[in-house]
Write an enzyme that holds these catalytic residues in place. Structure first.
Site, PDB file in Angstrom:
ATOM      1  N   ASP A   8      50.509  66.328  32.751  1.00  0.00           N
ATOM      2  CA  ASP A   8      50.423  66.798  31.369  1.00  0.00           C
ATOM      3  C   ASP A   8      50.228  68.309  31.274  1.00  0.00           C
ATOM      4  O   ASP A   8      49.691  68.939  32.190  1.00  0.00           O
ATOM      5  CB  ASP A   8      49.241  66.135  30.660  1.00  0.00           C
ATOM      6  CG  ASP A   8      49.531  64.716  30.217  1.00  0.00           C
ATOM      7  OD1 ASP A   8      50.417  64.074  30.784  1.00  0.00           O
ATOM      8  OD2 ASP A   8      48.822  64.245  29.289  1.00  0.00           O
ATOM      9  N   ASP A   9      50.616  68.850  30.130  1.00  0.00           N
ATOM     10  CA  ASP A   9      50.271  70.187  29.649  1.00  0.00           C
ATOM     11  C   ASP A   9      51.067  71.326  30.262  1.00  0.00           C
ATOM     12  O   ASP A   9      50.757  72.486  30.028  1.00  0.00           O
ATOM     13  CB  ASP A   9      48.772  70.475  29.784  1.00  0.00           C
ATOM     14  CG  ASP A   9      47.917  69.507  29.011  1.00  0.00           C
ATOM     15  OD1 ASP A   9      48.472  68.699  28.245  1.00  0.00           O
ATOM     16  OD2 ASP A   9      46.682  69.538  29.172  1.00  0.00           O
ATOM     17  N   HIS A  59      55.063  66.276  24.530  1.00  0.00           N
ATOM     18  CA  HIS A  59      53.593  66.282  24.474  1.00  0.00           C
ATOM     19  C   HIS A  59      53.112  67.225  23.370  1.00  0.00           C
ATOM     20  O   HIS A  59      52.068  67.842  23.498  1.00  0.00           O
ATOM     21  CB  HIS A  59      53.044  66.678  25.842  1.00  0.00           C
ATOM     22  CG  HIS A  59      51.593  66.388  26.072  1.00  0.00           C
ATOM     23  ND1 HIS A  59      50.983  65.212  25.690  1.00  0.00           N
ATOM     24  CD2 HIS A  59      50.623  67.136  26.655  1.00  0.00           C
ATOM     25  CE1 HIS A  59      49.708  65.255  26.037  1.00  0.00           C
ATOM     26  NE2 HIS A  59      49.462  66.410  26.614  1.00  0.00           N
ATOM     27  N   HIS A  63      49.726  71.145  21.812  1.00  0.00           N
ATOM     28  CA  HIS A  63      48.606  70.297  22.253  1.00  0.00           C
ATOM     29  C   HIS A  63      47.572  70.095  21.145  1.00  0.00           C
ATOM     30  O   HIS A  63      46.362  70.059  21.372  1.00  0.00           O
ATOM     31  CB  HIS A  63      47.943  70.861  23.508  1.00  0.00           C
ATOM     32  CG  HIS A  63      47.275  69.820  24.344  1.00  0.00           C
ATOM     33  ND1 HIS A  63      45.946  69.493  24.199  1.00  0.00           N
ATOM     34  CD2 HIS A  63      47.744  69.021  25.335  1.00  0.00           C
ATOM     35  CE1 HIS A  63      45.630  68.552  25.070  1.00  0.00           C
ATOM     36  NE2 HIS A  63      46.707  68.237  25.773  1.00  0.00           N
ATOM     37  N   HIS A 154      47.247  66.757  35.499  1.00  0.00           N
ATOM     38  CA  HIS A 154      47.672  67.921  34.717  1.00  0.00           C
ATOM     39  C   HIS A 154      48.254  69.001  35.622  1.00  0.00           C
ATOM     40  O   HIS A 154      47.664  69.320  36.655  1.00  0.00           O
ATOM     41  CB  HIS A 154      46.475  68.496  33.945  1.00  0.00           C
ATOM     42  CG  HIS A 154      45.960  67.580  32.888  1.00  0.00           C
ATOM     43  ND1 HIS A 154      45.157  66.495  33.176  1.00  0.00           N
ATOM     44  CD2 HIS A 154      46.167  67.559  31.553  1.00  0.00           C
ATOM     45  CE1 HIS A 154      44.878  65.854  32.048  1.00  0.00           C
ATOM     46  NE2 HIS A 154      45.482  66.477  31.052  1.00  0.00           N
TER      47      HIS A 154
END
Length: 184
Positions: A8-9, A59, A63, A154
């Protein structure tokens, strides 16, 4: 024995290439849940992730905690990320909500944009860089991964050195246990 590793991210110019190298070493595929605002400055990384056979998902743009947003604000977060990813010839079919915060508006926006909402089942808390070290990440993943698990990790959003080191440790152990990594 199929499991999914999700990142993620990202994309992140320092950590995403390190993650890709580890995935190459073990010949496994992962799912990268990308933030739209990170895509433009890292288009070559997005293309590299895709060219190596990994799945790229939406995503959000930045965020945001979607549980506090209206339906129209959620749609804007999704659409802006999709537009950024389209610049790298990516058209995601999966969506992951930041922080795992889902709401009726988020589910409706996913349905309206034909995105499958996907969460995780193993959270080794690698995002908590102040309190979680490499060994804690490894222990958590190895203790909680079962067939069909979705592991949260991540590659962006902060210092990911512990995550990178943890991947080097737990991936070969999971492979030795007979697990097979699949991209969603």
């Amino acid at each position: 024995m199929a499991i999914a590793l999700t990142m993620d991210d990202g994309p992140h110019p320092a950590y995403t290439p390190q993650v890709l190298e580890i995935l190459r070493r073990y010949d496994i595929k992962a799912t990268f849940n990308m933030i739209g605002a990170q895509v433009g400055p890292n288009l070559s990384l997005v293309r590299e992730v895709s060219s190596e056979g990994h799945t790229i998902t939406n995503h959000t743009w930045d965020h945001a905690d979607l549980s506090h947003l209206t339906y129209h604000q959620v749609i804007d977060e999704i659409d802006r990320c999709n537009e950024a990813l389209a610049n790298a010839n990516q058209h995601p079919t999966i969506f992951r909500a930041p922080f795992g915060n889902w709401s009726k508006a988020v589910y409706q926006a996913c349905a309206d944009r034909q995105l499958k909402p996907v969460a995780w089942s193993v959270d080794p808390r690698d995002w908590d860089t102040a309190h979680v070290d490499t060994q804690m990440i490894v222990h958590n993943v190895l203790a909680h991964t079962h067939p069909h698990s979705i592991i949260l990790e991540h590659d962006g959003g902060g210092d990911r050195r512990n995550t990178v080191q943890a991947l080097k440790t737990f991936i070969p152990v999971l492979l030795d246990r007979g697990y097979r990594f699949v991209a969603m």
